[in-house]
Write a protein that holds these residues in place. Structure first.
Motif, PDB file in Angstrom:
ATOM      1  N   ASP A 128       0.818  -1.210   0.000  1.00 49.00           N
ATOM      2  CA  ASP A 128       0.000   0.000   0.000  1.00 49.00           C
ATOM      3  C   ASP A 128       0.857   1.267   0.000  1.00 49.00           C
ATOM      4  N   SER A 129       2.145   1.117   0.178  1.00 46.45           N
ATOM      5  CA  SER A 129       3.029   2.285   0.208  1.00 46.45           C
ATOM      6  C   SER A 129       3.001   3.000  -1.137  1.00 46.45           C
ATOM      7  N   ALA A 130       2.749   4.282  -1.094  1.00 45.85           N
ATOM      8  CA  ALA A 130       2.627   5.081  -2.321  1.00 45.85           C
ATOM      9  C   ALA A 130       2.358   6.521  -1.932  1.00 45.85           C
ATOM     10  N   VAL A 131       2.416   7.378  -2.930  1.00 49.98           N
ATOM     11  CA  VAL A 131       1.873   8.723  -2.752  1.00 49.98           C
ATOM     12  C   VAL A 131       0.390   8.657  -3.103  1.00 49.98           C
ATOM     13  N   TYR A 132      -0.421   9.108  -2.199  1.00 45.24           N
ATOM     14  CA  TYR A 132      -1.873   9.077  -2.387  1.00 45.24           C
ATOM     15  C   TYR A 132      -2.364  10.477  -2.752  1.00 45.24           C
ATOM     16  N   TYR A 133      -3.201  10.511  -3.761  1.00 48.22           N
ATOM     17  CA  TYR A 133      -3.758  11.762  -4.254  1.00 48.22           C
ATOM     18  C   TYR A 133      -5.275  11.695  -4.207  1.00 48.22           C
ATOM     19  N   CYS A 134      -5.897  12.821  -3.985  1.00 51.90           N
ATOM     20  CA  CYS A 134      -7.327  12.889  -4.211  1.00 51.90           C
ATOM     21  C   CYS A 134      -7.575  13.759  -5.442  1.00 51.90           C
ATOM     22  N   ALA A 135      -8.670  13.485  -6.096  1.00 46.47           N
ATOM     23  CA  ALA A 135      -9.015  14.200  -7.317  1.00 46.47           C
ATOM     24  C   ALA A 135     -10.508  14.125  -7.534  1.00 46.47           C
ATOM     25  N   THR A 136     -11.036  15.098  -8.223  1.00 47.75           N
ATOM     26  CA  THR A 136     -12.408  14.953  -8.682  1.00 47.75           C
ATOM     27  C   THR A 136     -12.416  13.858  -9.737  1.00 47.75           C
TER      28      THR A 136
END
Length: 121
Positions: free
Chosen positions: A89-97
């Protein structure tokens, strides 16, 4: 318009984190919102999304049963509760529309800067 993801950090395998997505310049109450992640050397992938209109949610197979997407009462903040975290699950997590259906998701419109999640002992 700016989205902001926060809440990442370093956690041991099996641990939990809760990510938050907020926005300025628009109200997330009127947008589908998705969480995406990108690990080094891998393609970005959709993790989960929430439809603002009918409450539809979607989860990528590897996170089903471990991650939960939700919104606060005003629907202005979108959370991703991540339990039983694994090194993968290690990662850079982003939110987006996003566009969001019960069987798929993808980005549509605005991105936030990411938050790093590292799962390691």
């Amino acid at each position: 318009v700016q989205l902001q993801a926060s809440g990442g950090g370093l956690v041991q395998p099996g641990g939990s984190l809760r990510l938050s997505c907020t926005a300025s310049g628009l109200s997330l109450a009127y947008y589908n919102v998705g969480w995406f992640r990108q690990a080094p050397g891998k393609e970005r992938e959709g993790v989960s999304c929430s439809s603002y209109s009918d409450g539809t949610t979607y989860y990528e197979d590897s996170v089903k049963g471990r991650f939960t997407i939700s919104r606060d009462k005003a629907k202005s903040t979108v959370f991703l509760q991540m339990n039983d975290l694994k090194p993968d699950d290690s990662a850079v997590y982003y939110c987006a529309t996003a566009f969001c259906t019960f069987n798929g998701m993808g980005p549509r419109g605005y991105w936030g800067q990411g938050t790093q999640v590292t799962v390691s002992s």
